[in-house]
Motif scaffolding. Sequence first.
Motif, mmCIF file in Angstrom:
data_model
loop_
_atom_site.group_PDB
_atom_site.id
_atom_site.type_symbol
_atom_site.label_atom_id
_atom_site.label_comp_id
_atom_site.label_asym_id
_atom_site.label_seq_id
_atom_site.Cartn_x
_atom_site.Cartn_y
_atom_site.Cartn_z
ATOM 1 N N ILE A 128 18.745 6.595 -29.672
ATOM 2 C CA ILE A 128 17.314 5.930 -29.656
ATOM 3 C C ILE A 128 16.379 7.902 -29.803
ATOM 4 N N ILE A 129 16.788 8.443 -28.270
ATOM 5 C CA ILE A 129 16.901 9.874 -28.454
ATOM 6 C C ILE A 129 17.504 10.698 -29.648
ATOM 7 N N PHE A 130 18.487 10.354 -30.165
ATOM 8 C CA PHE A 130 19.274 10.898 -31.478
ATOM 9 C C PHE A 130 17.507 10.615 -32.972
ATOM 10 N N VAL A 131 17.384 9.322 -32.693
ATOM 11 C CA VAL A 131 16.330 8.818 -34.115
ATOM 12 C C VAL A 131 15.644 9.867 -33.557
ATOM 13 N N LEU A 132 14.325 10.231 -31.885
ATOM 14 C CA LEU A 132 13.554 10.706 -31.896
ATOM 15 C C LEU A 132 13.351 12.188 -32.139
ATOM 16 N N ILE A 133 14.317 12.778 -31.860
ATOM 17 C CA ILE A 133 14.609 13.806 -32.234
ATOM 18 C C ILE A 133 14.369 14.329 -33.597
ATOM 19 N N VAL A 134 14.870 13.527 -35.000
ATOM 20 C CA VAL A 134 15.187 13.860 -35.876
ATOM 21 C C VAL A 134 13.912 13.212 -36.500
ATOM 22 N N PHE A 135 13.348 12.424 -35.721
ATOM 23 C CA PHE A 135 11.492 11.949 -36.109
ATOM 24 C C PHE A 135 10.599 13.526 -35.890
ATOM 25 N N ILE A 136 10.553 13.693 -34.942
ATOM 26 C CA ILE A 136 10.089 15.211 -34.468
ATOM 27 C C ILE A 136 10.307 16.323 -35.400
ATOM 28 N N LEU A 137 11.864 16.495 -35.493
ATOM 29 C CA LEU A 137 11.420 17.704 -36.900
ATOM 30 C C LEU A 137 11.178 17.406 -37.246
ATOM 31 N N LEU A 138 11.279 16.182 -38.067
ATOM 32 C CA LEU A 138 10.969 16.087 -39.982
ATOM 33 C C LEU A 138 9.631 16.060 -39.866
ATOM 34 N N PHE A 139 9.005 15.376 -38.555
ATOM 35 C CA PHE A 139 7.200 15.936 -39.450
ATOM 36 C C PHE A 139 6.500 16.839 -38.290
ATOM 37 N N GLY A 140 6.703 17.329 -37.315
ATOM 38 C CA GLY A 140 6.469 18.377 -36.470
ATOM 39 C C GLY A 140 6.310 16.865 -35.317
ATOM 40 N N PRO A 141 5.524 18.225 -34.410
ATOM 41 C CA PRO A 141 4.913 17.565 -33.042
ATOM 42 C C PRO A 141 3.818 17.122 -32.998
ATOM 43 N N ASP A 142 3.608 17.866 -34.043
ATOM 44 C CA ASP A 142 1.679 17.603 -34.312
ATOM 45 C C ASP A 142 1.453 16.746 -35.245
ATOM 46 N N GLU A 143 2.464 15.958 -35.603
ATOM 47 C CA GLU A 143 2.485 14.877 -36.332
ATOM 48 C C GLU A 143 2.516 13.242 -36.214
ATOM 49 N N VAL A 144 3.248 13.246 -34.539
ATOM 50 C CA VAL A 144 3.637 11.943 -34.418
ATOM 51 C C VAL A 144 2.617 11.523 -33.744
ATOM 52 N N PRO A 145 2.431 11.664 -33.343
ATOM 53 C CA PRO A 145 1.638 10.998 -32.154
ATOM 54 C C PRO A 145 0.092 10.452 -33.262
ATOM 55 N N THR A 146 0.097 10.743 -34.365
ATOM 56 C CA THR A 146 -0.565 10.672 -35.191
ATOM 57 C C THR A 146 0.073 9.264 -36.358
ATOM 58 N N ILE A 147 1.292 9.549 -36.182
ATOM 59 C CA ILE A 147 1.858 8.326 -37.044
ATOM 60 C C ILE A 147 2.144 7.197 -36.420
ATOM 61 N N ALA A 148 2.644 7.239 -34.720
ATOM 62 C CA ALA A 148 2.832 6.387 -33.821
ATOM 63 C C ALA A 148 1.597 5.828 -33.447
ATOM 64 N N LYS A 149 0.327 6.155 -33.942
ATOM 65 C CA LYS A 149 -1.158 5.175 -33.662
ATOM 66 C C LYS A 149 -1.242 4.825 -35.158
ATOM 67 N N LYS A 150 -0.402 4.985 -36.047
ATOM 68 C CA LYS A 150 -0.968 4.413 -37.385
ATOM 69 C C LYS A 150 -0.109 3.097 -37.166
ATOM 70 N N ALA A 151 1.445 3.666 -37.127
ATOM 71 C CA ALA A 151 2.571 2.654 -36.823
ATOM 72 C C ALA A 151 1.948 1.406 -36.188
ATOM 73 N N GLY A 152 1.656 1.153 -34.676
ATOM 74 C CA GLY A 152 1.034 0.274 -33.553
ATOM 75 C C GLY A 152 0.564 -0.306 -34.458
#
Length: 64
Positions: free
Chosen positions: A9-33
Amino acid sequence: MFGLGFSEIIFVLIVFILLFGPDEVPTIAKKAGQLFRQVTDVKDSINDSVNNEINDIKKIVKKD
C-alpha cells in the motif's frame, strides 16, 4: 484490504504521488471520494427499489 500488505500500500501511494505530484493528490482523492459516494448512493437507491418491489409482490401473493 484487497489482499495488499502494508508495504504494498505504501509503495502504491508513493508511485501515486510521483505520478500526479503532491499538489494534485488531495484533489484526486476528493474526486474519488465523491465518485465513490455517488456510486454508493445509486447502489442504495437500486437496492431500495428492488426491495420495495419484492415486498409488493409478497403482499400480492399473500392476498391470494
